[in-house]
Scaffold this active site. Structure first.
Site, PDB file in Angstrom:
ATOM      1  N   CYS A 167     -12.684  -7.206 -15.947  1.00 40.00           N
ATOM      2  CA  CYS A 167     -11.390  -6.626 -16.105  1.00 40.00           C
ATOM      3  C   CYS A 167     -10.275  -7.091 -14.892  1.00 40.00           C
ATOM      4  O   CYS A 167     -10.686  -7.977 -14.653  1.00 40.00           O
ATOM      5  CB  CYS A 167     -12.321  -5.802 -15.433  1.00 40.00           C
TER       6      CYS A 167
ATOM      7  N   ARG B 261     -13.848  -1.175 -12.974  1.00 38.54           N
ATOM      8  CA  ARG B 261     -14.526  -1.102 -13.571  1.00 38.54           C
ATOM      9  C   ARG B 261     -15.775  -1.934 -14.217  1.00 38.54           C
ATOM     10  O   ARG B 261     -16.793  -1.444 -14.929  1.00 38.54           O
ATOM     11  CB  ARG B 261     -13.657  -1.151 -14.974  1.00 38.54           C
TER      12      ARG B 261
ATOM     13  N   ASP C 124      -8.333   2.064 -16.226  1.00 42.08           N
ATOM     14  CA  ASP C 124      -8.394   1.576 -14.357  1.00 42.08           C
ATOM     15  C   ASP C 124      -8.525   2.559 -13.349  1.00 42.08           C
ATOM     16  O   ASP C 124      -7.445   2.391 -12.710  1.00 42.08           O
ATOM     17  CB  ASP C 124      -7.490   0.463 -14.064  1.00 42.08           C
TER      18      ASP C 124
END
Length: 142
Positions: A7, A13, A116
């Protein structure tokens, strides 16, 4: 099978995806961020708290930055969103054919990307999607 989750900062994440996937799979896992702001940091506190409520503990993870060598070290690289995919592909060595896939390709979901939660603040929603995609990835790779 060695799987790398990627990520932006590697504190929400991708760290969560690694933590969830290592609980349900025999695959060797790691995670990284395309940016280097959080290198050496543990996962983000609110994400750890949301994960702990579901029985996950990945507080041992530390953020690192994605590197060119990851194309050689992993069998599969998983990005969380289109920007991550673009940044990963920009580093691909010529002639390398390591698969790079969007995580949501593995989930039975209408979501195109994993939002996110560092910005959305929806840690539980991100974990819901990560669990769905992790289950699909497990079915896909065995």
């Amino acid at each position: 099978m060695k799987v790398l989750f990627v990520c932006l900062g590697n504190i929400c994440r991708s760290a969560s995806a690694e933590g969830v996937f290592r609980e349900i799979s025999q695959a060797e896992t790691d995670s990284a961020g395309t940016g280097g702001w959080h290198v050496g940091s543990p996962p983000y506190g609110p994400m750890l708290e949301a994960a702990a409520r579901r029985g996950y503990d990945f507080s041992d993870l530390r953020a690192r930055q994605f590197r060119v060598r990851d194309f050689e070290d992993f069998d599969l690289i998983i990005g969380m969103d289109a920007n991550n995919m673009r940044d990963i592909e920009a580093l691909r060595p010529e002639g390398n054919d390591t698969p790079v896939r969007l995580f949501t390709e593995y989930g039975d979901t209408d979501m195109i990307e994993v939002p996110d939660p560092y910005y959305t603040r929806d840690f539980d929603g991100a974990l819901d999607l990560i669990e769905i995609c992790a289950d699909g990835l497990k079915r896909d790779i065995g």
